[in-house]
Design a protein around this motif. Structure first.
Motif: not given
Length: 201
Positions: A3, A95-99, A126
Motif C-alpha cells: 500500500h 504514484r500515477e498508478a495509485g501507489v 507523498d
C-alpha cells in the motif's frame, strides 16, 4: 499487497556529484582531510537524530580544526546533490498508478529542509520521513515502526527500497518488506524488483 513504498535518498533517489568527498576534505589544510571528515561524520550523528542542529555541529567541528570561517562553505557543500532522474521517473509512475511513495532517509535538519524545498521532494513524493524528525536513524527498526504508525498501515503493507543491506534488514525486523537496489543496478532492475512485489510498473 503493498500500500506504500518508501525510497531512500542517498544512493537511490539522489547522489553526491563526483569529487564531493574530496572537495569536503579540501576545507581543511592538506593532509588533515580524512581525519577531518571522520570527525565531522561522527559529530553529525547527533544532528541526524535531531538532538543538535547541524549548524551547531559544523561550528564546533570547524573551530576544532581552526577553520571556523568556512562554516557557510561546508553547509553549502552539503547542498550539492544530484537527483537520479530514472529513480524519480519510477516514483512518478508508482504514484500515477495509485501507489503512495514516501522518502525514508537519514538526514540532518538543514539538508532535510533543502531537499524538500529546493529539490522539489515536497512535490515529487507523498511525504518525507527524515531521521532528524523521527529521532532515530534507519539502523533501528523503531525508525520504520514510527513511519508505519504515521501512515496508518500494517508493516507488511509497506516496502522499502534502499541501497544498504543493514537498513533493509532493520525494516524487515520491523515487519516491512524490503528491496536492496543501487543506482548502479539500473532502473530496469528496480522496476523488475518492484514488480516482484506486485507493484504496477
Amino acid at each position: 499487497m503493498i500500500h506504500a513504498v518508501l525510497v531512500d535518498a542517498d544512493g537511490v533517489l539522489q547522489v553526491n556529484p563526483p569529487g564531493w568527498l574530496e572537495k569536503l576534505r579540501a576545507l581543511v589544510p592538506a593532509g588533515s582531510g580524512e581525519k577531518f571528515t571522520d570527525h565531522l561524520f561522527e559529530a553529525e550523528q547527533a544532528a541526524m537524530t535531531g538532538h543538535r542542529s547541524f549548524r551547531d555541529v559544523v561550528a564546533e567541528v570547524l573551530d576544532y580544526w581552526g577553520v571556523a570561517d568556512r562554516a557557510d562553505d561546508l553547509v553549502e557543500h552539503y547542498h550539492h546533490i544530484e537527483v537520479v532522474t530514472d529513480t524519480a521517473e519510477v516514483v512518478r509512475d508508482l504514484r500515477e498508478a495509485g501507489v503512495p511513495v514516501h522518502l525514508a532517509t537519514n538526514q540532518h535538519d538543514l539538508r532535510t529542509a533543502y531537499m524538500r524545498e529546493e529539490l522539489g521532494y515536497g512535490d515529487l513524493l507523498d511525504s518525507t520521513f527524515s531521521s532528524c524528525e523521527l529521532g532515530v536513524t534507519k539502523d533501528d527498526p523503531a525508525f520504520f515502526r514510527r513511519i508505519v504508525e504515521q501512515l496508518g498501515l500494517e508493516p507488511g503493507q509497506v516496502l522499502l527500497v534502499d541501497d544498504k543491506d543493514r537498513f533493509v534488514d532493520a525494516a524487515q525486523d520491523a515487519g516491512l518488506r524490503g528491496v536492496v537496489w543501487t543506482v548502479d543496478d539500473g532502473p530496469e532492475a528496480l522496476r523488475s524488483r518492484l514488480r516482484e512485489h506486485g507493484l504496477p510498473l
